[in-house]
Scaffold this motif. Structure first.
Motif, short mmCIF file in Angstrom:
data_model
loop_
_atom_site.label_atom_id
_atom_site.label_comp_id
_atom_site.label_asym_id
_atom_site.label_seq_id
_atom_site.Cartn_x
_atom_site.Cartn_y
_atom_site.Cartn_z
N ILE A 253 68.86 118.45 21.67
CA ILE A 253 69.06 117.93 20.32
C ILE A 253 67.73 117.55 19.68
N TYR A 254 66.88 116.83 20.42
CA TYR A 254 65.58 116.41 19.88
C TYR A 254 64.72 117.62 19.50
N HIS A 255 64.82 118.67 20.29
CA HIS A 255 64.05 119.89 20.01
C HIS A 255 64.45 120.48 18.67
N GLU A 256 65.75 120.52 18.40
CA GLU A 256 66.23 121.10 17.15
C GLU A 256 65.93 120.20 15.95
N VAL A 257 65.96 118.90 16.16
CA VAL A 257 65.59 117.98 15.08
C VAL A 257 64.11 118.16 14.74
N GLU A 258 63.28 118.31 15.75
CA GLU A 258 61.86 118.53 15.51
C GLU A 258 61.64 119.85 14.78
N ARG A 259 62.40 120.86 15.14
CA ARG A 259 62.26 122.16 14.47
C ARG A 259 62.68 122.06 13.01
N ALA A 260 63.73 121.26 12.73
CA ALA A 260 64.15 121.04 11.35
C ALA A 260 63.02 120.41 10.53
N LYS A 261 62.31 119.47 11.14
CA LYS A 261 61.18 118.85 10.46
C LYS A 261 60.09 119.88 10.16
N GLN A 262 59.81 120.74 11.13
CA GLN A 262 58.78 121.77 10.95
C GLN A 262 59.17 122.76 9.86
N GLN A 263 60.46 123.03 9.72
CA GLN A 263 60.93 123.99 8.73
C GLN A 263 61.15 123.36 7.36
N GLY A 264 60.98 122.06 7.25
CA GLY A 264 61.10 121.39 5.96
C GLY A 264 62.51 121.16 5.48
N VAL A 265 63.50 121.21 6.40
CA VAL A 265 64.88 120.97 5.99
C VAL A 265 65.43 119.65 6.52
N PHE A 266 64.62 118.92 7.28
CA PHE A 266 65.08 117.64 7.82
C PHE A 266 65.09 116.59 6.72
N ASN A 267 66.17 115.81 6.67
CA ASN A 267 66.32 114.80 5.64
C ASN A 267 66.25 113.40 6.22
N ASP A 268 67.05 113.13 7.26
CA ASP A 268 67.15 111.76 7.74
C ASP A 268 67.79 111.73 9.13
N SER A 269 67.43 110.71 9.90
CA SER A 269 68.11 110.42 11.15
C SER A 269 69.21 109.41 10.88
N MET A 270 70.31 109.52 11.57
CA MET A 270 71.44 108.62 11.36
C MET A 270 72.29 108.59 12.62
N HIS A 271 73.20 107.64 12.69
CA HIS A 271 74.09 107.59 13.84
C HIS A 271 74.97 108.84 13.87
N TYR A 272 75.03 109.49 15.03
CA TYR A 272 75.95 110.58 15.33
C TYR A 272 75.66 111.87 14.56
N ALA A 273 74.55 111.95 13.85
CA ALA A 273 74.24 113.17 13.10
C ALA A 273 72.77 113.14 12.68
N SER A 274 72.31 114.28 12.14
CA SER A 274 70.99 114.38 11.52
C SER A 274 71.17 115.00 10.15
N GLY A 275 70.44 114.47 9.16
CA GLY A 275 70.55 114.99 7.81
C GLY A 275 69.67 116.21 7.61
N ILE A 276 70.25 117.24 7.00
CA ILE A 276 69.56 118.49 6.71
C ILE A 276 69.82 118.82 5.24
N ASP A 277 68.76 119.13 4.49
CA ASP A 277 69.01 119.53 3.10
C ASP A 277 68.00 120.58 2.67
N GLY A 278 68.30 121.20 1.51
CA GLY A 278 67.44 122.25 0.98
C GLY A 278 68.28 123.38 0.43
N ASP A 279 67.63 124.52 0.23
CA ASP A 279 68.36 125.69 -0.26
C ASP A 279 69.37 126.16 0.79
N ILE A 280 70.52 126.60 0.34
CA ILE A 280 71.60 126.98 1.25
C ILE A 280 71.17 128.03 2.26
N HIS A 281 70.30 128.95 1.87
CA HIS A 281 69.87 130.00 2.78
C HIS A 281 68.98 129.44 3.90
#
Length: 196
Positions: free
Chosen positions: A131-159
């Motif tokens: 899970i941590y690996h994928e959250v870090e990758r989201a940050k690198q790709q610029g789609v990470f939004n926020d950490s939260m209980h039981y989920a991680s926030g992802i936002d950006g263009d739908i594609h």
């Protein structure tokens, strides 16, 4: 009847519910299901949700196309769904694994999406590292939004968002641990989206 055996099939499933915040929500949902190309997946809709099953590449393609088509109405849309692999449940849709990899839905319309996801690598004792690996990758790709209980926030263009989700789904699987669940929730065209 034999007990269900997990890890028997590479078929991917996505069970989801779409909620357009509009009085004509039935028309919006049925329009999306009718107007995009779903011929590469097994599809079934009931009065609560829809499930699509088949090759991973086509399940994600159809999931994105349905979401995008619904969003293009301009209505505020919410989506909640679960991707799964490794626990087929039945044989319906297995024939779709023979489809080639040509994508049938190629609409490139840009659309802001605010979403959250959670990964569940089943039976993997090292699941938090996955899970941590994928959250870090989201940050690198610029789609990470926020950490939260039981989920991680992802936002950006739908594609970009769906590309990240499909990669995360692929990366979280291993030869030893082949049962994986990923939940996704999305909000689109919401009046509360400050960064859209």
């Amino acid at each position: 009847m034999e007990p269900l055996q997990c890890g028997m099939s590479p078929i991917v499933g996505f069970r989801f519910s779409l909620h357009p915040m509009a009085s004509n929500f039935v028309k919006v949902i049925k329009g999306a299901l009718t107007d995009i190309d779903t011929s590469n997946v097994w599809l079934h809709t009931d009065d609560v949700s829809t499930i699509i099953r088949g090759k991973q590449i086509h399940v994600f393609n159809v999931a994105k196309a349905l979401t995008l088509h619904t969003a293009k109405t301009g209505e505020h849309v919410a989506l909640s769904g679960t991707f799964s692999i490794g626990c087929p449940g039945d044989s319906s849709g297995d024939v779709f694994l023979e489809k080639d990899d040509v994508l049938l839905n190629t609409d490139k319309t840009q659309q802001y999406v605010s979403s959250q996801f959670a990964l569940y690598p089943m039976n993997n004792p090292d699941y938090m590292a996955v899970i941590y690996h994928e959250v870090e990758r989201a940050k690198q790709q610029g789609v990470f939004n926020d950490s939260m209980h039981y989920a991680s926030g992802i936002d950006g263009d739908i594609h970009d968002v769906f590309s990240f989700y499909e990669q995360a789904f692929t990366n979280a699987l291993s030869d030893k641990h082949r049962h994986l669940v990923m939940t996704v929730s999305m909000s689109i065209n919401s009046p509360s989206h400050g960064g859209s």
